[in-house]
Write an enzyme that holds these catalytic residues in place. Sequence first.
Site, PDB file in Angstrom:
ATOM      1  N   ASP A 293       0.818  -1.222   0.000  1.00  0.00           N
ATOM      2  CA  ASP A 293       0.000   0.000   0.000  1.00  0.00           C
ATOM      3  C   ASP A 293       0.845   1.262   0.000  1.00  0.00           C
ATOM      4  OD1 ASP A 293      -1.824  -2.189   1.249  1.00  0.00           O
ATOM      5  OD2 ASP A 293      -3.126  -0.580   0.534  1.00  0.00           O
TER       6      ASP A 293
ATOM      7  N   ASN B  54       1.931  -3.038   4.110  1.00  0.00           N
ATOM      8  CA  ASN B  54       0.896  -3.827   3.425  1.00  0.00           C
ATOM      9  C   ASN B  54      -0.085  -4.351   4.475  1.00  0.00           C
ATOM     10  OD1 ASN B  54      -0.177  -5.005   0.972  1.00  0.00           O
ATOM     11  ND2 ASN B  54       0.517  -6.980   1.731  1.00  0.00           N
ATOM     12  N   LYS B  55      -1.047  -5.095   4.033  1.00  0.00           N
ATOM     13  CA  LYS B  55      -2.113  -5.607   4.894  1.00  0.00           C
ATOM     14  C   LYS B  55      -1.555  -6.247   6.167  1.00  0.00           C
ATOM     15  CE  LYS B  55      -5.604  -5.220   4.408  1.00  0.00           C
ATOM     16  NZ  LYS B  55      -6.314  -4.090   5.061  1.00  0.00           N
TER      17      LYS B  55
HETATM   18  O1  MRU Z   1      -7.550  -2.845   3.005  1.00  0.00           O
HETATM   19  P1  MRU Z   1      -7.346  -3.223   1.564  1.00  0.00           P
HETATM   20  O2  MRU Z   1      -8.135  -4.411   1.153  1.00  0.00           O
HETATM   21  O3  MRU Z   1      -7.525  -2.045   0.636  1.00  0.00           O
HETATM   22  O4  MRU Z   1      -5.803  -3.633   1.515  1.00  0.00           O
HETATM   23  C1  MRU Z   1      -5.254  -4.072   0.297  1.00  0.00           C
HETATM   24  C2  MRU Z   1      -3.858  -4.518   0.429  1.00  0.00           C
HETATM   25  O5  MRU Z   1      -3.274  -4.506   1.491  1.00  0.00           O
HETATM   26  C3  MRU Z   1      -3.141  -4.912  -0.834  1.00  0.00           C
HETATM   27  O6  MRU Z   1      -2.184  -5.897  -0.573  1.00  0.00           O
HETATM   28  C4  MRU Z   1      -2.444  -3.692  -1.415  1.00  0.00           C
HETATM   29  O7  MRU Z   1      -3.322  -2.627  -1.548  1.00  0.00           O
HETATM   30  C5  MRU Z   1      -1.843  -3.983  -2.730  1.00  0.00           C
HETATM   31  S1  MRU Z   1      -3.100  -4.100  -3.990  1.00  0.00           S
HETATM   32  C6  MRU Z   1      -2.369  -4.345  -5.474  1.00  0.00           C
END
Ligand code: MRU
Length: 383
Positions: free
Chosen positions: A243, A253-254
């Site tokens: 992100d 990231n997540k």
């Molecule tokens: O909370 P989200 O579902 O928007 O989080 C998404 C992620 O963490 C993805 O791994 C990240 O955005 C990369 S998407 C190509």
Amino acid sequence: MKVNGRHYRSLWWDDHAHALMIIDQRWLPHDFRVAELRTADNCAVAIREMWVRGAPLIGATAAYAMALRMKADPSNGALDAAWDQLHATRPTAINLRWALDRCRSLLEPLGPPARAEAALALAHELADEDVEINRRIGEHGLALIREITPRKRTGEPVRLLTHCNAGWVATVDWGTATSPMYQAHDAGIALHVWVDETRPRNQGALTAWELGSHGISHSYVVDNAGGHLMQHGLVDMVIVGTDRTTRRGDVCNKIGTYLKALAARDNGVPFYVALPSPTIDWRVDDGFAEIPIEERAPQETTHVLGRTEAGNIEHVLVAPEGTPGGNPAFDVTPSHLVTGLITERGVCEASAAGLAALFPEHSAGDGRSGDRGPDSPAPESAG
Ligand code: MRU
């Protein structure tokens, strides 16, 4: 990518309705629904409430939101208010700010009468750019997957692990972490993907839905399974999305990504991050200290969304009634745990030098010249 044999992007423009069409991800993988967003306010809600999600898709949606706002009111005040409103929707993914800044730097110098048309053209351009960036990430990631194949016995698949959904529905098309998977599968390489469920919102179910639609072998595993799988030699490579990645290569990231990186390091498993350049925050060095981590509603942890046997899509409570939930949505993996960054310009080390070699136009500046598209000159891959 395809849904029931028909090609979709995760968003598209309807000229007739003058509206943005999106796949409403609140209902996936249980139901495929399309929603129409007619105003910037609609788009802001869709981003905040995660009808659309994933860093690149949030950015693209914000650009279309700006176009909708400029059509309704192209004044300077509306431009500033839309930037503020959209920027406030989700704090962590930098693509949102990147897209809004590109809109503002194009629109501000134009007179109001020219803004609506220019904003829509830019939104289309950003969406197409995203598709091309992700296609290129897939090519570079495919080369990494190919390197694994000589070590495999006949018929044995390359085993990958991914976390969250960095798939085509998190982007305009292809996905970032999934693009190498699609391209490897299409090139005839046997794959098996371990898909982390990714509590609390189970974005892994979106990844499983995508991979299943494309015919890629996969297993949906609980978030805690990754370390065990790696200890048993069942993971050849981890590929995740991001992100926001800092100029020195820290990756946000997540939530849970960091634990996968730790397990990968302990087990000698390569840990790669698929990184479109709009996800690099050139203004930030230390991801742990400087990236704002979104804290989402506690109900996302105390409840789970699923389909009942009767076919209804419902939330059920999984914690004791009234239990307080805590819900940090992202974590930061320090660059030293990242084997490499797979960008549209090639693969590089997760370091300031690695990123600067691929993106020299940013290496000396203050990080604000982040508006180059995928057709900007690309130096040779550093990795
Ligand atoms: O909370 P989200 O579902 O928007 O989080 C998404 C992620 O963490 C993805 O791994 C990240 O955005 C990369 S998407 C190509």
